[in-house]
Design an enzyme around this catalytic site. Sequence first.
Site, PDB file in Angstrom:
ATOM      1  N   ASP A   1     -24.989 -28.048 -28.236  1.00  0.00           N
ATOM      2  CA  ASP A   1     -23.936 -29.095 -27.897  1.00  0.00           C
ATOM      3  C   ASP A   1     -22.457 -28.360 -28.162  1.00  0.00           C
ATOM      4  O   ASP A   1     -22.361 -27.628 -28.756  1.00  0.00           O
ATOM      5  CB  ASP A   1     -24.062 -30.085 -29.072  1.00  0.00           C
ATOM      6  CG  ASP A   1     -23.107 -31.316 -28.751  1.00  0.00           C
ATOM      7  OD1 ASP A   1     -21.933 -31.143 -28.391  1.00  0.00           O
ATOM      8  OD2 ASP A   1     -23.851 -32.531 -28.812  1.00  0.00           O
TER       9      ASP A   1
ATOM     10  N   GLU B   1     -22.169 -32.860 -22.359  1.00  0.00           N
ATOM     11  CA  GLU B   1     -21.966 -31.512 -22.627  1.00  0.00           C
ATOM     12  C   GLU B   1     -23.081 -30.857 -23.403  1.00  0.00           C
ATOM     13  O   GLU B   1     -22.974 -29.893 -24.335  1.00  0.00           O
ATOM     14  CB  GLU B   1     -20.821 -31.439 -23.634  1.00  0.00           C
ATOM     15  CG  GLU B   1     -20.574 -32.014 -24.779  1.00  0.00           C
ATOM     16  CD  GLU B   1     -20.154 -33.391 -24.789  1.00  0.00           C
ATOM     17  OE1 GLU B   1     -19.564 -33.987 -25.748  1.00  0.00           O
ATOM     18  OE2 GLU B   1     -20.074 -34.050 -23.563  1.00  0.00           O
TER      19      GLU B   1
END
Length: 467
Positions: A338, A381
């Site tokens: 992440d 993301e």
Amino acid sequence: MIANVGSLGSSRTLPSISFFESYLRVGLRSLPAELGLVCQVEGESHKVLATMQSKMGSNMDMELSGLHAKIEAVCRQVMDTAAIVSSASGATLPALIATPVWVNGKVFAVLIFAARQLAATTEDQELLKLLARGIGREVERIRLEGFNEQTRRVMQDSIDLFENAFNHAFIGMALVAPNGRMLRVNRALCDLVGYSKKELLSTDFQSITHPEDLDKDLEHLNEVLQGRRNSYRMEKRYFHRNGDVVWALLSVSVIRSEDRGVRFLIAQVQDITEQKRALAEVENREDELRLANQRLEELATRDSLTGLQNRRAFDRRLEELWVQSARSGAPVSLLMLDLDHFKSYNDDYGHPAGDRALTRIAEVLHSCCRASDLAARYGGEEFAIILPDTDVVGCVALAERVRKSVENIADLRRNVTVSIGCATAFGPGREVLAGKSALVELADVATYRAKAAGRNCVIQADEPHKP
């Protein structure tokens, strides 16, 4: 039951035996066959109007009860079906091909040819129909005219007509010498290759054959000349007089002399250019469809922005590896990644810059992976890497390499970091997980722990929580 007819000379309703023999002779020579018969149908019985044997069939014994029975059965089958019937050869009996002879809308007789080897091709069947049609027409004429002189004239006309039928066949035909020189050609062949009869008779088939097909054609021809075969069939290309390539289905049979030498060859040439073009078009469309399907599959499994595999491909690959590892016991590891503070990166520099950052990170992930690994954009993301046959140590080592590589990307508006959670299933000493979803959950939880630990770090799912 089949009975022999001794003489037909006194009958005004049938042609002479010599008439039937003329047709039988042509059929024996052209098919080729060893025995020919014309059997008249009268109720439940059949009379042999004429028989003839070729030189190569001179040893065939017509007195064999088995052959009589086979002929009887074929006659009955022709009567029942009113169509061409063929019967395969047996251990001692020849193959038969038979067709009805129609007279005034009814089956008057059965025309039969026999040989130990009889192909019964489409061309043979057309030839048989032509013979039967000639016989039937002559019988009709004789019955109508009712006098012998007219019968003889019609018979001769019919014989001449059949001898010239080769010139009027709808497919190209040629008589060819053993050296390849053309002895006789018909109009259809001239039309097919664009040459006049005079031009074709002054050349050989080798001169108008495509060079890529010539060796195969000559190989088959040599087998015929050596007596190893009596016929062959092949697809080949000819050169048209205007330079075009003509695809043809070539059927060649041999006419031999009494000493078994080759007198000449009968070549039947059917134009299949349009069929070939249609087949090529179908193949091209199949190739286009295959490429389109590959492209659709790629679109369905690849992230359009980063070029990495998407969530769908990730789920499919993880399922495959989970089944394999459950069977083999080999470890499988998973990294969940992440990006840190990526929302602020988008807010500060805009989405195009954010997309650029995602693309560069995807390139780093791809460069760090092995060929067997799968890097995927998991969503937004978030990224994921599936590592087959990788234990805890290998999993953490790759995660650190990925973390450092992302941190060192130098061509972005500012440095970007990533928090990585690692999890491993199977392998020695590993806890048995409930399923692949449990592995994903372990890696995901580890990622949150990496975020909580200050970001830009790697947390392995087995590590204890730090206060």
